[in-house]
Design a protein around this motif. Sequence first.
Motif, PDB file in Angstrom:
ATOM      1  N   ARG A  62       0.863  -1.183   0.000  1.00 20.88           N
ATOM      2  CA  ARG A  62       0.000   0.000   0.000  1.00 20.88           C
ATOM      3  C   ARG A  62       0.900   1.234   0.000  1.00 20.88           C
ATOM      4  N   ASN A  63       0.759   2.043  -1.009  1.00 23.26           N
ATOM      5  CA  ASN A  63       1.460   3.326  -1.108  1.00 23.26           C
ATOM      6  C   ASN A  63       2.979   3.184  -0.963  1.00 23.26           C
ATOM      7  N   ARG A  64       3.541   2.432  -1.895  1.00 27.06           N
ATOM      8  CA  ARG A  64       4.992   2.274  -1.927  1.00 27.06           C
ATOM      9  C   ARG A  64       5.511   2.548  -3.352  1.00 27.06           C
ATOM     10  N   GLU A  65       5.122   3.693  -3.897  1.00 29.29           N
ATOM     11  CA  GLU A  65       5.538   4.005  -5.261  1.00 29.29           C
ATOM     12  C   GLU A  65       7.050   4.143  -5.396  1.00 29.29           C
ATOM     13  N   ARG A  66       7.733   4.437  -4.302  1.00 30.17           N
ATOM     14  CA  ARG A  66       9.182   4.604  -4.365  1.00 30.17           C
ATOM     15  C   ARG A  66       9.908   3.263  -4.418  1.00 30.17           C
TER      16      ARG A  66
ATOM     17  N   VAL B  23      -0.612  -8.002  -3.822  1.00 31.87           N
ATOM     18  CA  VAL B  23      -1.922  -7.571  -3.339  1.00 31.87           C
ATOM     19  C   VAL B  23      -1.822  -6.085  -3.051  1.00 31.87           C
ATOM     20  N   ASP B  24      -2.375  -5.294  -3.949  1.00 31.65           N
ATOM     21  CA  ASP B  24      -2.323  -3.832  -3.893  1.00 31.65           C
ATOM     22  C   ASP B  24      -3.511  -3.345  -3.068  1.00 31.65           C
ATOM     23  N   ASN B  25      -3.240  -3.009  -1.816  1.00 31.97           N
ATOM     24  CA  ASN B  25      -4.306  -2.749  -0.842  1.00 31.97           C
ATOM     25  C   ASN B  25      -4.825  -1.319  -0.953  1.00 31.97           C
ATOM     26  N   HIS B  26      -5.414  -1.018  -2.123  1.00 28.55           N
ATOM     27  CA  HIS B  26      -6.058   0.277  -2.370  1.00 28.55           C
ATOM     28  C   HIS B  26      -5.095   1.447  -2.189  1.00 28.55           C
ATOM     29  N   SER B  27      -3.956   1.365  -2.880  1.00 23.57           N
ATOM     30  CA  SER B  27      -2.970   2.450  -2.822  1.00 23.57           C
ATOM     31  C   SER B  27      -3.566   3.740  -3.377  1.00 23.57           C
ATOM     32  N   THR B  28      -3.147   4.855  -2.811  1.00 22.55           N
ATOM     33  CA  THR B  28      -3.648   6.169  -3.244  1.00 22.55           C
ATOM     34  C   THR B  28      -2.555   7.011  -3.885  1.00 22.55           C
TER      35      THR B  28
END
Length: 445
Positions: free
Chosen positions: A210-214, A237-242
């Motif tokens: 979740r939210n690990r674009e880096r 499993v992409d837990n609804h990243s924003t």
Amino acid sequence: MIHTIDLPQYGSSTQFVRETLKTYRDQYILLNLSGREVTITDDAANRMKEHADSTEAGMVYSDYVKTMGADAIAPAPLIDIQAGSLRDDFDFGALVLITPAAIDAYLAFQGQEFKTAGFYQLRLAIQRCLPIVRMPQPLYTIAETDFRTSGQKQFDYVNPRNRDVQIEMEAACTEHLKLIDGYLKPGAGAKVDATQGSFPVLASVIIPVRNRERTVADAVKSALSQQLDGPYNVIVVDNHSTDGTTQILSDLAKTDKRLVHIIPERTDLGIGGCWNLAVNDKRCGRFAVQLDSDDLYSGPDTLQKVVDKFREGGYSMVIGSYRMCNFDLETLPPGIIDHREWTDENGPNNALRINGLGAPRAFYTPVVRKTGFPNVSYGEDYAVAIRIAGEYRLGRIFDELYLCRRWEGNSDAALSPEKVNANNLYKDSLRTAELQRRIISNRSN
């Protein structure tokens, strides 16, 4: 009368502890575990004594206050001890009061002789026969000298430089488990036949995110670069990243069909819930192998080494060794974490003392499907590991397989004292439940 004695929690020998207690038998002893100057009033010390008497406790500890500089102070709340609080780094603070009844109980116990595990052996002996009670109020003050963040402190207990200490702590814990019927004998773990059943691929690398674009692209590319003697896939499993994580994964999935990109229908999943979703997916392989979205495998042969270990010994779980490093992959203290105090004979008992079992963690999929993960985002891996270790064979690889990258975005980089306490309390509760299960099983056999 209450006597104050300096007794560093680490480095205290059985002989020193016994001689100290013999000297003050029939009296109350306030042990200073910190090795530093502690400020406590006579009134506060007497309140600890009165609390010990009213609760018939063998040992009492309390919250305290830290001075952080010239004028700054900070409360230091602790947590209540429970049966599963077996980790040798359980935080009692700087001061503990030992009662005459506890002294008698310990001196009547003829245990092993240790060079450094004396206090740990003492408090386990007290725990077996008398209550250990926390007073949830600050009763003393001590100057803070360790200003590291939680992410820097959390690996102290597995520092390889402390291996001799860890071996002694393990022996003391094993001694305790035998005395309370919580000990698992060598060979107690069941073997599995990992050739049974049909699976779409040999192995699946599982990455909850979740939210690990880096970092997520590096993790996925590390997984997809593995060389294995059979087909494998990577289930993210992409837990609804924003942030940009979802788009990054979508783009990667277009270029490599081995990448399975799952976005859960549910919005209430923790990391454990994401793992359940992945391992129960029909595309999951025979072996499910962990990779965190911040981290990397050490080389293209990591997955092969893990699978080979499963084939070798009928294991239901395999755990490797990892190296702490920064984003440039430069080694950070304490370096390689390999848990070499673990042995096949005593590992399942050691699992109840340490706060984590290592990485990468890998599972024989039918077993982990049956066990399941708690739907939480801390300790979910430990919960499954100690449960599996209590029933099945667990294999270890002591070679470096995994790079644990530390950076400011890690979820445990700088936790508040309250969050650290909540995490520790949760893991202690897991140990308590598993310990009770083992005791019941042992006594029924």
